[in-house]
Design a protein around this motif. Structure first.
Motif, mmCIF file in Angstrom:
data_model
loop_
_atom_site.group_PDB
_atom_site.id
_atom_site.type_symbol
_atom_site.label_atom_id
_atom_site.label_comp_id
_atom_site.label_asym_id
_atom_site.label_seq_id
_atom_site.Cartn_x
_atom_site.Cartn_y
_atom_site.Cartn_z
ATOM 1 N N GLU A 100 40.333 -15.753 -4.434
ATOM 2 C CA GLU A 100 39.723 -14.566 -5.044
ATOM 3 C C GLU A 100 40.609 -13.335 -4.924
ATOM 4 O O GLU A 100 40.537 -12.424 -5.755
ATOM 5 C CB GLU A 100 38.367 -14.289 -4.390
ATOM 6 C CG GLU A 100 37.341 -15.380 -4.640
ATOM 7 C CD GLU A 100 36.014 -15.100 -3.956
ATOM 8 O OE1 GLU A 100 35.388 -14.081 -4.296
ATOM 9 O OE2 GLU A 100 35.619 -15.884 -3.081
ATOM 10 N N MET A 101 41.450 -13.287 -3.890
ATOM 11 C CA MET A 101 42.286 -12.108 -3.656
ATOM 12 C C MET A 101 43.535 -12.075 -4.528
ATOM 13 O O MET A 101 44.169 -11.035 -4.660
ATOM 14 C CB MET A 101 42.698 -12.045 -2.182
ATOM 15 C CG MET A 101 41.574 -11.671 -1.242
ATOM 16 S SD MET A 101 41.960 -12.038 0.485
ATOM 17 C CE MET A 101 43.365 -10.968 0.781
ATOM 18 N N VAL A 102 43.891 -13.210 -5.114
ATOM 19 C CA VAL A 102 45.151 -13.306 -5.859
ATOM 20 C C VAL A 102 45.251 -12.236 -6.949
ATOM 21 O O VAL A 102 46.312 -11.648 -7.159
ATOM 22 C CB VAL A 102 45.312 -14.718 -6.472
ATOM 23 C CG1 VAL A 102 46.421 -14.744 -7.513
ATOM 24 C CG2 VAL A 102 45.612 -15.727 -5.373
ATOM 25 N N SER A 103 44.151 -11.959 -7.607
ATOM 26 C CA SER A 103 44.187 -11.018 -8.732
ATOM 27 C C SER A 103 43.888 -9.571 -8.325
ATOM 28 O O SER A 103 43.892 -8.676 -9.180
ATOM 29 C CB SER A 103 43.177 -11.454 -9.804
ATOM 30 O OG SER A 103 41.872 -11.475 -9.261
ATOM 31 N N LEU A 104 43.642 -9.331 -7.034
ATOM 32 C CA LEU A 104 43.265 -7.986 -6.594
ATOM 33 C C LEU A 104 44.476 -7.066 -6.420
ATOM 34 O O LEU A 104 45.570 -7.523 -6.082
ATOM 35 C CB LEU A 104 42.502 -8.053 -5.262
ATOM 36 C CG LEU A 104 41.158 -8.798 -5.267
ATOM 37 C CD1 LEU A 104 40.540 -8.757 -3.880
ATOM 38 C CD2 LEU A 104 40.209 -8.199 -6.305
ATOM 39 N N VAL A 105 44.249 -5.792 -6.633
ATOM 40 C CA VAL A 105 45.282 -4.788 -6.391
ATOM 41 C C VAL A 105 45.588 -4.726 -4.895
ATOM 42 O O VAL A 105 44.675 -4.808 -4.073
ATOM 43 C CB VAL A 105 44.799 -3.407 -6.891
ATOM 44 C CG1 VAL A 105 45.820 -2.318 -6.539
ATOM 45 C CG2 VAL A 105 44.558 -3.438 -8.389
ATOM 46 N N ARG A 106 46.876 -4.620 -4.541
ATOM 47 C CA ARG A 106 47.312 -4.564 -3.143
ATOM 48 C C ARG A 106 46.733 -5.722 -2.337
ATOM 49 O O ARG A 106 46.203 -5.559 -1.238
ATOM 50 C CB ARG A 106 46.936 -3.225 -2.499
ATOM 51 C CG ARG A 106 47.797 -2.069 -2.981
ATOM 52 C CD ARG A 106 47.345 -0.725 -2.431
ATOM 53 N NE ARG A 106 47.386 -0.636 -0.972
ATOM 54 C CZ ARG A 106 48.477 -0.365 -0.253
ATOM 55 N NH1 ARG A 106 49.644 -0.191 -0.857
ATOM 56 N NH2 ARG A 106 48.420 -0.281 1.068
ATOM 57 N N ARG A 107 46.862 -6.908 -2.888
ATOM 58 C CA ARG A 107 46.238 -8.082 -2.268
ATOM 59 C C ARG A 107 46.771 -8.357 -0.862
ATOM 60 O O ARG A 107 46.057 -8.910 -0.030
ATOM 61 C CB ARG A 107 46.437 -9.311 -3.155
ATOM 62 C CG ARG A 107 47.888 -9.699 -3.365
ATOM 63 C CD ARG A 107 48.033 -10.818 -4.351
ATOM 64 N NE ARG A 107 49.436 -11.182 -4.524
ATOM 65 C CZ ARG A 107 49.859 -12.068 -5.403
ATOM 66 N NH1 ARG A 107 48.998 -12.673 -6.193
ATOM 67 N NH2 ARG A 107 51.150 -12.352 -5.503
ATOM 68 N N GLU A 108 48.033 -7.979 -0.591
ATOM 69 C CA GLU A 108 48.599 -8.204 0.745
ATOM 70 C C GLU A 108 48.182 -7.137 1.742
ATOM 71 O O GLU A 108 48.444 -7.256 2.938
ATOM 72 C CB GLU A 108 50.134 -8.245 0.692
ATOM 73 C CG GLU A 108 50.718 -9.360 -0.160
ATOM 74 C CD GLU A 108 51.013 -8.890 -1.580
ATOM 75 O OE1 GLU A 108 50.563 -7.755 -1.947
ATOM 76 O OE2 GLU A 108 51.666 -9.633 -2.322
ATOM 77 N N PHE A 109 47.540 -6.061 1.260
ATOM 78 C CA PHE A 109 47.231 -4.906 2.119
ATOM 79 C C PHE A 109 45.743 -4.592 2.174
ATOM 80 O O PHE A 109 45.356 -3.490 2.519
ATOM 81 C CB PHE A 109 47.994 -3.670 1.618
ATOM 82 C CG PHE A 109 49.494 -3.806 1.689
ATOM 83 C CD1 PHE A 109 50.182 -3.492 2.857
ATOM 84 C CD2 PHE A 109 50.206 -4.254 0.590
ATOM 85 C CE1 PHE A 109 51.566 -3.623 2.926
ATOM 86 C CE2 PHE A 109 51.588 -4.388 0.653
ATOM 87 C CZ PHE A 109 52.267 -4.083 1.823
ATOM 88 N N ARG A 110 44.918 -5.567 1.845
ATOM 89 C CA ARG A 110 43.477 -5.311 1.814
ATOM 90 C C ARG A 110 42.934 -4.951 3.202
ATOM 91 O O ARG A 110 42.116 -4.046 3.347
ATOM 92 C CB ARG A 110 42.728 -6.537 1.268
ATOM 93 C CG ARG A 110 43.192 -7.015 -0.095
ATOM 94 C CD ARG A 110 42.914 -6.040 -1.207
ATOM 95 N NE ARG A 110 41.486 -5.896 -1.460
ATOM 96 C CZ ARG A 110 40.978 -5.214 -2.491
ATOM 97 N NH1 ARG A 110 41.781 -4.614 -3.342
ATOM 98 N NH2 ARG A 110 39.677 -5.117 -2.647
ATOM 99 N N LEU A 111 43.392 -5.667 4.219
ATOM 100 C CA LEU A 111 42.929 -5.368 5.578
ATOM 101 C C LEU A 111 43.500 -4.040 6.060
ATOM 102 O O LEU A 111 42.795 -3.243 6.687
ATOM 103 C CB LEU A 111 43.326 -6.492 6.538
ATOM 104 C CG LEU A 111 42.799 -6.343 7.972
ATOM 105 C CD1 LEU A 111 41.275 -6.364 8.000
ATOM 106 C CD2 LEU A 111 43.357 -7.450 8.870
ATOM 107 N N TYR A 112 44.764 -3.802 5.758
ATOM 108 C CA TYR A 112 45.395 -2.527 6.130
ATOM 109 C C TYR A 112 44.582 -1.361 5.550
ATOM 110 O O TYR A 112 44.255 -0.409 6.266
ATOM 111 C CB TYR A 112 46.833 -2.479 5.610
ATOM 112 C CG TYR A 112 47.545 -1.190 5.930
ATOM 113 C CD1 TYR A 112 48.387 -1.092 7.039
ATOM 114 C CD2 TYR A 112 47.391 -0.054 5.139
ATOM 115 C CE1 TYR A 112 49.036 0.082 7.354
ATOM 116 C CE2 TYR A 112 48.032 1.137 5.437
ATOM 117 C CZ TYR A 112 48.858 1.196 6.544
ATOM 118 O OH TYR A 112 49.491 2.379 6.853
ATOM 119 N N ASP A 113 44.265 -1.448 4.275
ATOM 120 C CA ASP A 113 43.531 -0.360 3.620
ATOM 121 C C ASP A 113 42.140 -0.171 4.210
ATOM 122 O O ASP A 113 41.630 0.951 4.297
ATOM 123 C CB ASP A 113 43.433 -0.627 2.108
ATOM 124 C CG ASP A 113 44.792 -0.538 1.411
ATOM 125 O OD1 ASP A 113 45.730 0.034 1.994
ATOM 126 O OD2 ASP A 113 44.917 -1.070 0.290
#
Length: 282
Positions: A100-113
């Motif tokens: 589900e995260m593949v298409s999200l903006v800043r997918r590698e930084f979701r936890l950081y954000d």
């Protein structure tokens, strides 16, 4: 900038005491008066179980936080065993998150954000331990872009260093492309059996390979450590006088007292010399 130490507990090899180390180091520091958050990014939810967090399907969890459906504040739960210990749990829903995260903006930084938006500062956490699955997918990448420190548990058994070269390569890759501050700040020897020569040999080999980054305290094999999760507790809460609990308390205090281990320049950016890096990869 948060003053909390964010530490990802990582090892792509399973069964090395990764989750056990994450929750018991967290519990030991919380018992010592530090304010600690455990972020469970493993769909199995074992870290959530150990700190007494609810994590049945539908519970607000790291899954909703990563997708942006809940804030870290909404998903966080206090541990029933210690008022200084908190958890953002993982549910089985997390198993599908990487797709589900593949298409999200800043997918590698979701936890950081989710964590670096004032949440950590407002709660005054001293430590954040991130427990991730034994693989390098988007969940582990999110853990490593969120934290600056990586702690690697290595078991004192046959093939202890198997896969460590690949892990170092992944840390180097993430450091190069996503998080320049990422580095190995500790290696913790686990499942040490003082009755065997093998354990001593493995410990000596790890220390010769990695040097001062290896914590002086080792975690022994312990029945109590194995039993504790069955009671929904860390061993520090389950049997604080056991050898396993005391070992984790000692390791946690060492981690706290020495601070973030800063590698010598000769060991390279991630804290391992180029020669050792090449040898482990080979």
């Amino acid at each position: 900038m948060t003053s909390a130490r964010l530490i990802t507990i990582a090892n792509q090899k399973g069964g090395v005491g990764k989750t056990t180390s994450a929750v018991n180091l967290a519990a030991a520091l919380a018992a010592d008066g530090r304010k600690v958050l455990v972020v469970d990014l493993d769909p199995q939810g074992n870290a959530s179980t150990a700190v007494g967090a609810q994590h049945t399907s539908g519970t607000d969890s790291s899954y909703e936080v990563l997708l942006g459906d809940r804030t870290a504040e909404q998903a966080m739960q206090p541990s029933p065993d210690n008022p200084n210990l908190f958890c953002i749990p993982a549910t089985i829903d997390l198993a599908g998150a990487e797709i589900e995260m593949v298409s999200l903006v800043r997918r590698e930084f979701r936890l950081y954000d989710a964590l670096h938006n004032g949440f950590l500062e407002s709660h005054g956490f001293d430590y954040v331990f991130i427990d991730c699955p034994p693989s390098l997918g988007l969940l582990t990448i999110n853990a490593m872009t969120c934290a600056e420190e990586v702690l690697i548990p290595i078991q004192c058994e046959y093939y202890a260093l198997e896969g460590v070269g690949q892990l170092l390569g992944n840390i180097g890759m993430i450091r190069e492309h996503l998080n320049q501050q990422l580095h190995i700040s500790g290696i913790l020897l686990t499942m040490f059996d003082a009755r065997t020569k093998l354990a001593e040999q493995v410990a000596n080999e790890v220390r010769s390979q990695f040097g001062a980054v290896v914590l002086g305290n080792v975690i022994p094999r312990s029945i109590r450590v194995s039993e504790a999760p069955g009671f929904g507790k860390t061993v520090v809460a389950y049997d604080p006088s056991s050898t396993g609990a005391m070992a984790y308390v000692a390791a946690a205090r060492e981690l706290d007292l020495r601070g973030d281990y800063v590698p010598h320049p000769s060991t390279g950016a991630i804290g391992v010399s180029p020669e050792i890096y090449a040898e482990l990869e080979g």
